[in-house]
Every structure is written in C-alpha cells, then in structure tokens.
Design a protein around this motif. Structure first.
Motif, PDB file in Angstrom:
ATOM      1  N   TYR A 131       3.514  -2.021  -9.360  1.00 11.94           N
ATOM      2  CA  TYR A 131       2.101  -2.199  -9.682  1.00 11.94           C
ATOM      3  C   TYR A 131       1.915  -2.538 -11.149  1.00 11.94           C
ATOM      4  O   TYR A 131       2.787  -2.288 -11.990  1.00 11.94           O
ATOM      5  N   GLN A 164      -1.428  -2.036 -13.814  1.00 13.45           N
ATOM      6  CA  GLN A 164      -2.821  -1.653 -14.058  1.00 13.45           C
ATOM      7  C   GLN A 164      -3.383  -2.585 -15.120  1.00 13.45           C
ATOM      8  O   GLN A 164      -2.810  -2.734 -16.206  1.00 13.45           O
ATOM      9  N   PRO A 187     -13.951   3.966  -3.630  1.00 14.72           N
ATOM     10  CA  PRO A 187     -12.552   3.613  -3.894  1.00 14.72           C
ATOM     11  C   PRO A 187     -11.947   2.873  -2.700  1.00 14.72           C
ATOM     12  O   PRO A 187     -12.323   3.124  -1.545  1.00 14.72           O
ATOM     13  N   ALA A 188     -11.028   1.953  -2.987  1.00 17.63           N
ATOM     14  CA  ALA A 188     -10.437   1.162  -1.904  1.00 17.63           C
ATOM     15  C   ALA A 188      -9.064   0.659  -2.311  1.00 17.63           C
ATOM     16  O   ALA A 188      -8.737   0.536  -3.500  1.00 17.63           O
ATOM     17  N   LEU A 189      -8.246   0.380  -1.293  1.00 15.65           N
ATOM     18  CA  LEU A 189      -6.936  -0.250  -1.468  1.00 15.65           C
ATOM     19  C   LEU A 189      -6.806  -1.280  -0.338  1.00 15.65           C
ATOM     20  O   LEU A 189      -6.717  -0.906   0.829  1.00 15.65           O
ATOM     21  N   ALA A 228     -11.185   2.105  -8.284  1.00 16.84           N
ATOM     22  CA  ALA A 228     -11.701   3.473  -8.327  1.00 16.84           C
ATOM     23  C   ALA A 228     -13.227   3.417  -8.282  1.00 16.84           C
ATOM     24  O   ALA A 228     -13.827   2.344  -8.400  1.00 16.84           O
ATOM     25  N   GLN A 275      -5.504  -5.536   0.954  1.00 17.44           N
ATOM     26  CA  GLN A 275      -4.639  -6.701   0.718  1.00 17.44           C
ATOM     27  C   GLN A 275      -5.497  -7.910   0.368  1.00 17.44           C
ATOM     28  O   GLN A 275      -6.652  -8.031   0.776  1.00 17.44           O
ATOM     29  N   THR A 277     -14.965   1.561 -11.079  1.00 15.02           N
ATOM     30  CA  THR A 277     -14.706   0.133 -11.278  1.00 15.02           C
ATOM     31  C   THR A 277     -15.995  -0.659 -11.460  1.00 15.02           C
ATOM     32  O   THR A 277     -16.081  -1.560 -12.298  1.00 15.02           O
ATOM     33  N   PRO A 285       0.810  -1.225   0.000  1.00 17.50           N
ATOM     34  CA  PRO A 285       0.000   0.000   0.000  1.00 17.50           C
ATOM     35  C   PRO A 285       0.839   1.270   0.000  1.00 17.50           C
ATOM     36  O   PRO A 285       0.288   2.378   0.063  1.00 17.50           O
ATOM     37  N   PHE A 293      -1.773  -6.696  -3.302  1.00 19.11           N
ATOM     38  CA  PHE A 293      -2.747  -5.673  -2.923  1.00 19.11           C
ATOM     39  C   PHE A 293      -3.507  -5.246  -4.176  1.00 19.11           C
ATOM     40  O   PHE A 293      -3.059  -5.485  -5.306  1.00 19.11           O
ATOM     41  N   LEU A 294      -4.657  -4.617  -3.959  1.00 15.47           N
ATOM     42  CA  LEU A 294      -5.480  -4.207  -5.100  1.00 15.47           C
ATOM     43  C   LEU A 294      -6.142  -2.881  -4.794  1.00 15.47           C
ATOM     44  O   LEU A 294      -6.597  -2.636  -3.672  1.00 15.47           O
ATOM     45  N   SER A 295      -6.199  -2.032  -5.812  1.00 13.59           N
ATOM     46  CA  SER A 295      -6.906  -0.766  -5.670  1.00 13.59           C
ATOM     47  C   SER A 295      -7.975  -0.655  -6.748  1.00 13.59           C
ATOM     48  O   SER A 295      -7.770  -1.104  -7.877  1.00 13.59           O
TER      49      SER A 295
END
Length: 292
Positions: free
Chosen positions: A222, A224, A282-284, A268, A286, A271, A216, A264-266
C-alpha cells in the motif's frame, strides 16, 4: 368542500348535483327535527368553480429529497409539472434552481390539497452543489409557475413571482452520509477520480486519509497519499492530481497499481464530507477504471 372537489362524478354541474336531508340536519325553534327527505332534490342554481388554487405552504425534507406542497383547495395530482417549480435562497439577491423532474408520492387519495413530491437524484445533487440554497429553513423558498398544477375543474394555480416566493414552513436537514461509489486511477496522468453517492464538499477533502492498496487482504502492499491538488468544484465526482512524490511511491511499490486487478483504495470517515457536513462512510473497494 375539498372532499366534494376530489370527485369527478358529482357536484360538477347542475346535472349531477342533488341534496337529501336526514332528520338530524336541523331543528325548528321548538327543537322539532326537520322531516326526513330521502328523495334527491335537484339544485336550482349551480355556479362552476372558476377560482385558481393557491400554494399556501410547503416543507422540504433535505434528507429524503421530498417537497410537500399544501394548496388552498383540492388539485389534480396527475397534472403536476415539476419544471414549473423553482427553489430560491431568498426573495432578494437569490440563488435559484428550477426542477427538471421527479415523482409523485402516492397518498391515501389520488387527489387532494396536499401534494408530496420526490426529487430526482440529479436535481438533488445539482441543488446541493449550489451555494446558499436549501441549506436550512432560512434559505429555502419556493415559487411556482401557473403551469405547475390545476384544480379539479382545470383552473391553473396562481403563479408566484420571484419577489413573492414563499419560505418553507418546515425543513428537515440532510443527515445521510455519502458513500464511495467507485474510483478510477490514471497513472499516466497522475489522476485519481473518486465518485460518491451524493454531492460532496470539495474543500473538505483530506488527501492524506486515502490509501491505495494492491488487494483487500491484510498483507497487501500500500501507499498512503500525502498531498494532492483537488479540483474545487462541489460534485459527486472528486478529481485529485497526485503529487510527484506520491506517484513515484506508487510506481516503486511492488504489485501495486499495475492493472485494475491490483488497484484498491481505502478511505476513512475524515476523507470528505457532504455539503451538510456528514462524513463519508469508510470503505475499501477495487478500482472501476485504470490507465497504466
């Protein structure tokens, strides 16, 4: 009358039905008040309530998952049977869903003509996944079986057949955004599985707004995502088959997605949306599951 029916300790038989009068009860033609009588006068004749209650109206709060039912008379709330309620999209060529459970929302009195029901999360998710039902007031109808509830004297509610299901008299739309509850990555099968707090619209998924990260922290490695195949079923779970290009990009990236500790994943807010069109927060987070 409904107040009288709420009580089990009077006016249920000839043995517990009496009457007293105050001098304000009535007057004669010369405006003289009646003589007050505080002595309990027993009833001469008593007729037991044998009428079935009717469901007069209902409202649905899709945001809170609450049904509010209004009956023609006081009903005994603790006797409520959730599986005797069926929601329909209309009275002809309809989609239907029979509830499996729920909770009574406590009111000011334990019994009365209005019953407020909290739907289960499971029922809400299945209901929202179905097409064209309970999306607005025009697609929200309800029918009841006779076993749904009874009045204070045990008279079962009058059943409503599918062709006579009643339309909601009030509807509050769902305005709560979904949230990402967890995700799992299977590198062997090139599968990404996202779990949300509520049913989401699979057709709204934007794979290119999803980012896989090694941590994070701002300096994390990363990738995308670009494209992927999304399983088309509306559900709380979204399964994405990663493209060969994205899978290879993940494998080439140092210290990314080699274990659960660096996966980890993010997402928007573009999404995905829920069935009502509310964008995900939105989230970030594990990974909660990982297969190398």
């Amino acid at each position: 009358l409904n107040y009288i029916k709420m009580n089990d300790w009077f006016a249920t038989s000839k043995n517990n039905t009496y009457l007293t009068l105050t001098n304000a009860t009535l007057q004669d033609m010369a405006s003289n008040p009646i003589q007050e009588n505080t002595t309990r006068v027993p009833v001469n004749q008593f007729y037991r309530d044998t009428s079935s209650p009717l469901l007069d109206a209902f409202t649905f709060d899709a945001n809170l998952g609450v049904l509010s039912l209004t009956f023609s008379e006081t009903v005994r709330h603790v006797m409520f049977n959730f599986s005797s309620l069926v929601l329909q999209s209309s009275t002809v060529s309809y989609v239907e869903y029979r509830l499996t459970g729920g909770n009574l929302i406590a009111g000011a009195t334990p019994n009365g003509p209005i019953v407020n029901l909290q739907l289960t999360t499971a029922d809400r998710n299945v209901l929202t996944a179905l097409p064209s039902i309970a999306r607005n007031i025009a697609s929200t109808y309800l029918r009841v079986d006779a076993t749904a509830i009874a009045d204070m004297r045990g008279n079962l509610v009058q059943a409503i057949p599918p062709s006579q299901a009643i339309q909601a008299s009030g509807y509050n739309p769902d305005t709560t955004p979904p949230t990402l509850a967890g995700f799992a990555l299977n590198m062997n099968a090139s599968l990404l599985t996202l779990t949300f707090s509520k049913t989401v619209d699979a057709s709204s998924v934007s794979v290119s707004s999803i980012v896989l990260l090694s941590s994070p922290l701002p300096n994390a490695s990363y990738v995308q995502l670009t494209v992927g195949s999304v399983q088309p079923t509306n559900s709380i779970v979204v399964t994405i088959s990663l493209s060969t290009q994205d899978t290879n990009a993940i494998k080439r990236t140092v210290s990314l997605a080699t274990s659960i500790n660096n996966t980890f994943l993010s997402i928007a807010n573009r999404t995905v949306t829920d069935i009502a069109g509310n964008a995900v927060l939105p989230a970030l987070i594990q990974a909660s599951g990982f297969v190398p």
